[in-house]
Motif scaffolding. Structure first.
Motif, mmCIF file in Angstrom:
data_model
loop_
_atom_site.group_PDB
_atom_site.id
_atom_site.type_symbol
_atom_site.label_atom_id
_atom_site.label_comp_id
_atom_site.label_asym_id
_atom_site.label_seq_id
_atom_site.Cartn_x
_atom_site.Cartn_y
_atom_site.Cartn_z
ATOM 1 N N LEU A 166 0.847 -1.188 0.000
ATOM 2 C CA LEU A 166 0.000 0.000 0.000
ATOM 3 C C LEU A 166 0.883 1.239 0.000
ATOM 4 C CD1 LEU A 166 -2.522 -1.030 2.820
ATOM 5 C CD2 LEU A 166 -2.868 -1.254 0.355
ATOM 6 N N LEU A 167 0.710 2.090 -0.993
ATOM 7 C CA LEU A 167 1.434 3.357 -1.035
ATOM 8 C C LEU A 167 0.386 4.466 -1.020
ATOM 9 C CD1 LEU A 167 4.429 4.278 -3.381
ATOM 10 C CD2 LEU A 167 2.804 5.942 -2.482
ATOM 11 N N ILE A 168 0.360 5.216 0.062
ATOM 12 C CA ILE A 168 -0.670 6.234 0.240
ATOM 13 C C ILE A 168 -0.025 7.611 0.213
ATOM 14 C CG2 ILE A 168 -2.468 7.108 1.768
ATOM 15 C CD1 ILE A 168 -2.845 4.206 2.721
ATOM 16 N N VAL A 179 -11.356 13.650 12.046
ATOM 17 C CA VAL A 179 -10.184 13.022 11.445
ATOM 18 C C VAL A 179 -10.477 11.555 11.120
ATOM 19 C CG1 VAL A 179 -7.810 12.306 11.885
ATOM 20 C CG2 VAL A 179 -8.539 14.607 12.508
ATOM 21 N N GLU A 180 -11.207 10.882 11.992
ATOM 22 C CA GLU A 180 -11.544 9.473 11.763
ATOM 23 C C GLU A 180 -12.439 9.313 10.538
ATOM 24 O OE1 GLU A 180 -10.131 10.147 15.731
ATOM 25 O OE2 GLU A 180 -11.840 11.051 14.686
ATOM 26 N N GLN A 181 -13.340 10.245 10.332
ATOM 27 C CA GLN A 181 -14.173 10.213 9.124
ATOM 28 C C GLN A 181 -13.357 10.591 7.894
ATOM 29 O OE1 GLN A 181 -17.123 12.977 10.484
ATOM 30 N NE2 GLN A 181 -18.535 11.389 11.204
ATOM 31 N N GLY A 182 -12.415 11.527 8.067
ATOM 32 C CA GLY A 182 -11.593 11.960 6.947
ATOM 33 C C GLY A 182 -10.690 10.875 6.410
ATOM 34 N N ALA A 183 -10.228 9.982 7.284
ATOM 35 C CA ALA A 183 -9.344 8.900 6.854
ATOM 36 C C ALA A 183 -10.106 7.726 6.253
ATOM 37 C CB ALA A 183 -8.501 8.415 8.035
ATOM 38 N N ALA A 184 -11.420 7.703 6.424
ATOM 39 C CA ALA A 184 -12.199 6.531 6.042
ATOM 40 C C ALA A 184 -12.113 6.219 4.555
ATOM 41 C CB ALA A 184 -13.657 6.710 6.463
ATOM 42 N N THR A 185 -12.225 7.233 3.693
ATOM 43 C CA THR A 185 -12.221 6.963 2.252
ATOM 44 C C THR A 185 -10.853 6.481 1.795
ATOM 45 O OG1 THR A 185 -13.939 8.638 1.942
ATOM 46 C CG2 THR A 185 -12.794 7.898 -0.024
ATOM 47 N N THR A 186 -9.787 7.028 2.376
ATOM 48 C CA THR A 186 -8.450 6.529 2.068
ATOM 49 C C THR A 186 -8.337 5.050 2.404
ATOM 50 O OG1 THR A 186 -7.393 8.676 2.447
ATOM 51 C CG2 THR A 186 -6.003 6.730 2.668
ATOM 52 N N LEU A 187 -8.801 4.671 3.577
ATOM 53 C CA LEU A 187 -8.698 3.282 4.019
ATOM 54 C C LEU A 187 -9.597 2.371 3.191
ATOM 55 C CD1 LEU A 187 -8.597 4.123 7.797
ATOM 56 C CD2 LEU A 187 -6.730 3.080 6.504
ATOM 57 N N LEU A 211 -5.961 4.751 -7.162
ATOM 58 C CA LEU A 211 -7.204 5.481 -6.948
ATOM 59 C C LEU A 211 -6.926 6.877 -6.414
ATOM 60 C CD1 LEU A 211 -8.834 2.461 -5.173
ATOM 61 C CD2 LEU A 211 -9.693 3.390 -7.332
ATOM 62 N N ALA A 212 -7.763 7.836 -6.803
ATOM 63 C CA ALA A 212 -7.697 9.192 -6.269
ATOM 64 C C ALA A 212 -8.776 9.342 -5.198
ATOM 65 C CB ALA A 212 -7.921 10.215 -7.381
ATOM 66 N N VAL A 213 -8.449 10.039 -4.115
ATOM 67 C CA VAL A 213 -9.358 10.159 -2.980
ATOM 68 C C VAL A 213 -9.489 11.613 -2.545
ATOM 69 C CG1 VAL A 213 -9.581 9.719 -0.500
ATOM 70 C CG2 VAL A 213 -9.051 7.843 -2.060
ATOM 71 N N HIS A 214 -10.738 12.078 -2.487
ATOM 72 C CA HIS A 214 -11.050 13.338 -1.802
ATOM 73 C C HIS A 214 -11.521 12.972 -0.400
ATOM 74 C CE1 HIS A 214 -12.802 17.002 -0.474
ATOM 75 N NE2 HIS A 214 -14.048 16.715 -0.800
ATOM 76 N N PRO A 215 -10.765 13.340 0.632
ATOM 77 C CA PRO A 215 -11.118 12.882 1.981
ATOM 78 C C PRO A 215 -12.285 13.626 2.611
ATOM 79 C CG PRO A 215 -9.187 14.279 2.077
ATOM 80 C CD PRO A 215 -9.498 14.093 0.611
ATOM 81 N N GLY A 216 -12.669 14.774 2.054
ATOM 82 C CA GLY A 216 -13.672 15.623 2.674
ATOM 83 C C GLY A 216 -13.001 16.765 3.407
ATOM 84 N N PHE A 217 -13.781 17.569 4.082
ATOM 85 C CA PHE A 217 -13.249 18.740 4.771
ATOM 86 C C PHE A 217 -13.003 18.412 6.229
ATOM 87 C CE2 PHE A 217 -15.280 20.393 1.039
ATOM 88 C CZ PHE A 217 -14.370 21.351 0.612
ATOM 89 N N ILE A 218 -11.736 18.526 6.624
ATOM 90 C CA ILE A 218 -11.316 18.241 7.987
ATOM 91 C C ILE A 218 -10.444 19.397 8.446
ATOM 92 C CG2 ILE A 218 -10.199 16.573 9.513
ATOM 93 C CD1 ILE A 218 -10.784 15.485 6.004
ATOM 94 N N ASP A 270 -16.375 10.210 0.184
ATOM 95 C CA ASP A 270 -17.406 9.705 1.097
ATOM 96 C C ASP A 270 -17.610 8.199 0.948
ATOM 97 O OD1 ASP A 270 -17.710 12.291 1.977
ATOM 98 O OD2 ASP A 270 -19.498 12.686 0.766
ATOM 99 N N CYS A 271 -16.491 7.465 0.832
ATOM 100 C CA CYS A 271 -16.518 6.000 0.708
ATOM 101 C C CYS A 271 -17.420 5.541 -0.435
ATOM 102 C CB CYS A 271 -16.958 5.366 2.026
ATOM 103 S SG CYS A 271 -15.761 5.593 3.367
ATOM 104 N N SER A 272 -17.339 6.251 -1.543
ATOM 105 C CA SER A 272 -18.082 5.884 -2.744
ATOM 106 C C SER A 272 -17.354 6.461 -3.955
ATOM 107 C CB SER A 272 -19.520 6.411 -2.698
ATOM 108 O OG SER A 272 -19.527 7.826 -2.673
ATOM 109 N N ILE A 273 -17.750 6.019 -5.124
ATOM 110 C CA ILE A 273 -17.175 6.560 -6.358
ATOM 111 C C ILE A 273 -17.885 7.867 -6.682
ATOM 112 C CG2 ILE A 273 -16.858 6.183 -8.826
ATOM 113 C CD1 ILE A 273 -16.605 3.196 -8.211
#
Length: 313
Positions: A99-101, A244-252, A204-211, A269-272
């Motif tokens: 995994l390379l993040i 922060v826990e919600q922000g990391a969710a989509t990455t994970l 994959l590209a990820v928008h984590p949301g606003f944190i 938001d854990c979706s495409i």
């Protein structure tokens, strides 16, 4: 799952024992939470960050009671010498990278340039990660079904890739520069997918949301006013900020969800994510984040600015 999904919920039942994960910007914010969750699932985790003191403190905290091992090496993505030193440290582990993040980034900073004269947001958010992934590509390819997750932002709505990429002829605007760098990050995920997917790599590209994290350290009230003045821009409110826990969710989710294997997508938001109907900064994608021709031209320009080729194959 959705915007309120947490890292704990995403990682429930996930076993990463024996895997090696790398997280840039892993000393704070969602990078730290990402590293913590990966360790809790049994992975060995390597983190990189600019501030050595914060990096060492984070590694010590992460290591307390962790199932996996923690490796921590200094990394300043804006300078290629630092990227190379970090890559050398990671490669010395002599292990496949599962995994390379690419999590680290800066946002809306005043005009600054690195030692090669590259605008700092472009240098840090895109070119530094492109160079790092290039250096580590063989280790990623050698893993079975590796994943590369690159954090972007709905801030990409501010700008596609500009002709004056490095602000050499036009006036600098911090939000335009940020938007361009985040469009570039999304295009980097496409580039990695196109080159490495034949080797079993999912990118994959990820928008984590606003944190509300250190990423916002440069912002003043005037900056928010300036951002709001842009046509169609919708600012986040307290209701739309994530933990922060919600922000990391989509990455994970991007890093571990079986249903994403082999996919090329922009996630939020854990979706495409879906194409955006209007320019705002909350949801959806603008067409320039899927413009492969622009991505190829950008890659060539990045090699020119970096002063060296950036091979992935």
């Amino acid at each position: 799952m959705g915007a309120e999904t947490t890292s704990t919920e995403v990682m429930q039942g996930v076993d990463l024992s024996g895997k090696l994960a790398l997280v840039t910007g892993g000393s704070s914010g969602i990078g730290y939470e990402t590293a913590r969750a990966l360790l809790a699932a049994g992975a060995d985790v390597c983190i990189g960050a600019r501030d050595r003191t914060k990096l060492e403190a984070a590694a010590e905290r992460l290591g307390e009671g962790a199932q996996g091992s923690v490796f921590a090496y200094p990394l300043d993505l804006s300078e290629l010498d630092s990227v190379d030193a970090f890559a050398d440290d990671v490669l010395a582990l002599d292990r496949p990278i599962d995994l390379l993040i690419a999590n680290a980034g800066i946002m809306a900073c005043p005009l600054e340039r690195n030692s090669r004269g590259i605008e700092m947001q472009l240098a840090t958010n895109y070119i530094g990660h492109a160079a790092l992934i290039s250096r580590l590509a063989a280790a990623v390819r050698s893993a079975a079904r590796a994943r590369v997750v690159i954090l972007t932002s709905s801030g990409h709505h501010f700008s596609g890739i500009r002709d004056d990429l490095n602000f050499e002829n036009e006036s600098y605007d911090k939000w335009t520069a940020y938007g361009q760098s985040k469009t570039a990050s999304a295009l980097l995920a496409l580039k990695v997918h196109d080159v490495l997917s034949p080797h079993g790599v999912t990118a994959l590209a990820v928008h984590p949301g606003f944190i509300q994290t250190d990423l916002m350290r440069y912002l003043s009230k005037e900056d928010y006013v300036a951002m709001q003045s842009r046509t169609d821009i919708v600012l986040p409110t307290k209701r739309t900020y994530k933990t922060v826990e919600q922000g990391a969710a989509t990455t994970l989710w991007a890093a571990t969800a079986p249903e994403l294997a082999g996919r090329s997508a922009y996630l939020e938001d854990c979706s495409i994510a879906q194409p955006a109907a209007v320019r705002d900064t909350l949801h959806g994608t603008m067409p320039w984040v899927t413009d492969r021709a622009a991505g190829e031209a950008l890659w060539a320009k990045a090699e020119q600015l970096a002063g060296r080729p950036l091979p992935l194959a």
